[in-house]
Design an enzyme around this catalytic site. Structure first.
Site, short mmCIF file in Angstrom:
data_model
loop_
_atom_site.label_atom_id
_atom_site.label_comp_id
_atom_site.label_asym_id
_atom_site.label_seq_id
_atom_site.Cartn_x
_atom_site.Cartn_y
_atom_site.Cartn_z
N CYS A 1 0.78 -1.05 -0.52
CA CYS A 1 -0.05 -0.21 0.16
C CYS A 1 0.29 1.26 0.45
O CYS A 1 1.19 1.76 -0.93
CB CYS A 1 -1.17 -0.14 0.86
SG CYS A 1 -2.45 1.55 1.18
N GLU B 1 -1.10 -8.94 5.16
CA GLU B 1 -1.41 -9.43 5.82
C GLU B 1 -2.29 -8.90 6.72
O GLU B 1 -2.64 -9.17 8.04
CB GLU B 1 -0.16 -8.25 6.46
CG GLU B 1 -1.09 -6.55 7.27
CD GLU B 1 -0.51 -5.86 5.83
OE1 GLU B 1 -0.62 -6.65 4.93
OE2 GLU B 1 -1.18 -4.37 5.86
N HIS C 1 -3.81 -5.54 1.07
CA HIS C 1 -3.04 -6.38 2.30
C HIS C 1 -2.99 -6.89 2.95
O HIS C 1 -3.70 -7.79 3.06
CB HIS C 1 -3.83 -5.19 3.90
CG HIS C 1 -3.62 -3.75 3.19
ND1 HIS C 1 -2.13 -3.45 4.41
CD2 HIS C 1 -4.27 -2.97 2.74
CE1 HIS C 1 -2.79 -1.79 3.53
NE2 HIS C 1 -3.91 -1.40 2.76
#
Lengths: 214, 80
Positions: free
Chosen positions: A85, A188, A186
């Site tokens: 990002c 994660e 993302h």
């Protein structure tokens, strides 16, 4: 094998990245942006957020943070360097990745799951994935619209429905060597079923397996 | 010296903000507008009294930080 997770003023996804890497058995450590020695690390992640307030352009000021010289040195040495990002925006500004990120086509901040397809499996983000594999990942950005006029960039992931207008529907791109990758959604935040998707795991596992002793 | 830096987006790069403003103007009845681009002006007060030197320094700042060469062009004006 240690991963540096860089924290700029305004970074806000660093703990999620450390948590996800650690739960996969990786070793990760937060590193302040003024750090000038990353020699104890084998890879680097620039996490999401709003580095230096996103002032001027996203990533424009972070590019000159002291740590970035070391990130550049590691990238040139072939170590895995991943920008997620805002980290993707920083790597573009630093000219470690081609192109730039501008406001989303419809000027809306996009915060939802998106579907992406793996288009290149020879990068540090996708080596464990299969070509054409589809992943569901959360997108969370306003400046996620990647552009690179006349580009011959390597696109790593593409959006199925191109929510932000990115050139070539690119959701992730890499440098020519495949060791520096920027990804807009993302991984994660898609690292446990509890979060709505575990599809980011294959990407983070790829990163961890790409680490070799410095 | 007062210096103005105008940073403009290259014509081939989309400007979603400009497009949105154009649509809003059309909604207000201004349908004869063919293009809207939103650019940025940065004002600097720079110490020094040689306009050429000041200009050269500010142009260097543009290449370093103020403009992104992938997206933008810049124009420097020095108020003498």
């Amino acid at each position: 094998m240690r991963t540096a997770v860089v924290v700029f003023p305004g970074t806000n996804c660093e703990k999620d990245v450390v948590h996800a890497l650690t739960s996969l058995g990786g070793e990760a450590e937060l590193v302040w942006h003024r750090e000038t020695d990353l020699s104890r690390f084998d890879g680097v992640i620039l996490p999401g957020g709003f580095a230096h307030g996103d002032y001027l352009r996203t990533g424009a000021i972070a590019r000159f943070s002291p740590v970035m010289a070391e990130v550049g040195r590691m990238a040139a040495a072939g170590a895995p360097v991943l920008g997620i990002c805002n980290g993707f925006q920083v790597l573009c500004e630093a000219e470690m990745l081609p192109g730039a990120l501008i406001a989303n086509r419809d000027l809306a901040f996009i915060c939802r799951f998106v579907d992406v397809e793996v288009t290149d499996t020879s990068t540090i983000l996708t080596r464990n994935a299969t070509l054409g594999q589809r992943l569901r990942l959360p997108l969370n950005s306003y400046q996620g619209n990647w552009v690179d006029p006349g580009s011959d960039a390597r696109v790593t992931l593409t959006y199925l429905d191109n929510p932000n207008g990115s050139q070539g529907s690119a959701a992730a791109v890499s440098n020519a060597a495949g060791n520096v990758v920027g990804v807009m959604p993302h991984p994660e935040r898609a690292s446990e079923e509890l979060l709505g998707s575990g599809d980011g795991l294959v990407l983070l596992e790829s990163f961890l397996q790409s680490l070799v002793p410095a | 010296m007062r210096v103005s830096v105008e940073i403009t987006r290259r014509p081939e790069i989309a400007d979603p903000e400009g497009t949105t403003i154009m649509r809003a103007l059309a909604d207000l009845g201004h349908r004869d507008i063919e293009a809207v681009r939103v650019d940025r002006v940065i004002h600097l007060d720079v110490a020094g009294d040689d306009p050429d030197q000041v200009r050269a320094r500010v142009e260097e700042m543009c290449r370093q930080l103020l403009a992104n060469p992938v997206l933008e062009d810049f124009r420097v004006e020095v108020d003498e």
